[in-house]
Design a protein around this motif. Structure first.
Motif, PDB file in Angstrom:
ATOM      1  N   GLU A 174       0.933  -1.182   0.068  1.00 55.19           N
ATOM      2  CA  GLU A 174       0.061  -0.060  -0.072  1.00 55.19           C
ATOM      3  C   GLU A 174       0.798   1.362   0.023  1.00 55.19           C
ATOM      4  O   GLU A 174       0.616   2.312  -0.731  1.00 55.19           O
ATOM      5  N   PHE A 215       2.909   1.575  -3.757  1.00 55.09           N
ATOM      6  CA  PHE A 215       2.028   1.797  -4.693  1.00 55.09           C
ATOM      7  C   PHE A 215       1.370   3.237  -4.639  1.00 55.09           C
ATOM      8  O   PHE A 215       1.376   4.096  -5.397  1.00 55.09           O
ATOM      9  N   ASN A 216       0.833   3.601  -3.382  1.00 54.47           N
ATOM     10  CA  ASN A 216      -0.067   4.743  -3.183  1.00 54.47           C
ATOM     11  C   ASN A 216       0.776   5.775  -2.700  1.00 54.47           C
ATOM     12  O   ASN A 216       0.096   7.037  -2.688  1.00 54.47           O
ATOM     13  N   HIS A 217       1.870   5.637  -2.030  1.00 54.26           N
ATOM     14  CA  HIS A 217       2.532   6.508  -1.411  1.00 54.26           C
ATOM     15  C   HIS A 217       3.781   7.061  -2.162  1.00 54.26           C
ATOM     16  O   HIS A 217       4.193   8.272  -2.682  1.00 54.26           O
ATOM     17  N   GLY A 240       4.545   5.702  -5.139  1.00 59.00           N
ATOM     18  CA  GLY A 240       4.095   5.604  -6.660  1.00 59.00           C
ATOM     19  C   GLY A 240       4.960   4.872  -7.487  1.00 59.00           C
ATOM     20  O   GLY A 240       5.135   5.076  -8.777  1.00 59.00           O
TER      21      GLY A 240
END
Length: 312
Positions: free
Chosen positions: A216, A219-221, A223
């Motif tokens: 998480e 991927f989300n922070h 990138g």
């Protein structure tokens, strides 16, 4: 499959090992005048064996009987003798055999000829050398486990091959499948999930929860792309709170100061894999605005520590 790991060192040539035949003779002699060996309480047979042969304490015996109550009803030492002889043949010394029996008492009632020896032969066929084979003893290596080893696709010549075989051999196939499926739930395709394991097999020993949290964040922070993470699976073993979060905070602040847009993936990985002293010297202290970056770094670490306290 309830397998365990254990290490065995080569037996010294002059090491004298008492045979179980000798032990049985002594025990029979000791029983004369009171009750015959065949009429003696079966628990006494087991108790006498482990305390005399391996100097085990009563506490050790109690734990073993709790793990495997069948040991208290042994009427012969045939299977025990087979087990000890097999471990001897594969290079285990007396103290190592004692430790194996102490920690894995179920092996004392397992068929050596039907289960243990064939499985060791399978491991030999997979390419494990003799000294490594003695680290693994199970009831069996299932076809599913063998299939998974093949699917992971590490070549026998690779240094990681023996490690993969060891991990798969000691783990339940359901657990391994769940961990690989977890990678797919986090965004990897079935082929990419196996590629992650191939690049960094240690991921099979990380909990699903930790993998999800790191995925998480990556991927989300950060990138990062799925393809990049697949080829740099070593990141799964890096600390999320002590390495990933604080260092990425510094990189993001530095990029904003330099007005350079987004942080490049290769730049992120390079900053994550180096030791902290080098990170501080090269990235923080080497920047014109090092004081501001130090503040960012310390605050990120402090926030992580405070968050950990709250979760407790």
């Amino acid at each position: 499959m309830g397998s365990k790991l254990f290490s065995c060192l080569p037996v010294r040539r002059n090491l004298f090992l008492k045979t179980l035949t000798h032990f049985c003779f002594n025990f029979s002699t000791l029983s004369e005048g009171n009750a015959s060996n065949s009429n003696a309480p079966s628990q006494n047979l087991f108790l006498y064996f482990v305390t005399t042969r391996f100097n085990m304490s009563s506490a050790d015996v109690a734990k073993m009987l709790k793990l495997n109550p069948t040991l208290g009803r042994l009427k012969t030492l045939d299977k025990v003798e087979q087990l000890v002889n097999m471990l001897n043949r594969h290079g285990c010394a007396e103290d190592q055999i004692a430790n194996i029996i102490r920690t894995q008492p179920s092996l004392m009632t397992t068929s050596v000829e039907r289960l243990l020896e064939p499985n060791i032969q399978v491991l030999k066929d997979l390419g494990l050398e003799r000294e490594n084979i003695t680290k693994i003893v199970t009831s069996s290596l299932t076809p599913e486990q063998l299939d998974l080893i093949r699917k992971i696709g590490i070549q026998k010549e690779s240094k990681m091959y023996k490690y993969v075989v060891s991990v798969v051999a000691k783990s339940r196939i359901e657990v391994l499948k769940a961990k690989i499926n977890n990678l797919q739930l986090c965004g990897f395709s079935p082929e990419e999930a196996l590629e992650v394991v191939r690049f960094y097999p240690s991921v099979l020993e990380i909990s699903e929860e930790h993998v999800q949290k790191k995925m998480e964040f990556m991927f989300n922070h950060m990138g990062l792309s799925v393809d990049f993470v697949t080829k740099h699976a070593r990141m799964f073993t890096m600390s999320l709170d002590k390495v990933m979060r604080p260092r990425f905070s510094v990189l993001r602040s530095m990029t904003a100061m330099n007005r350079a847009g987004e942080v490049k993936q290769t730049r992120i990985y390079s900053a994550l894999k180096i030791k902290e002293a080098k990170f501080v010297a090269q990235i923080i202290e080497g920047h014109p605005e090092s004081a501001a970056l130090w503040t960012v770094y310390k605050n990120a670490i402090a926030n992580v520590s405070e968050s950990s306290k709250t979760q407790r």
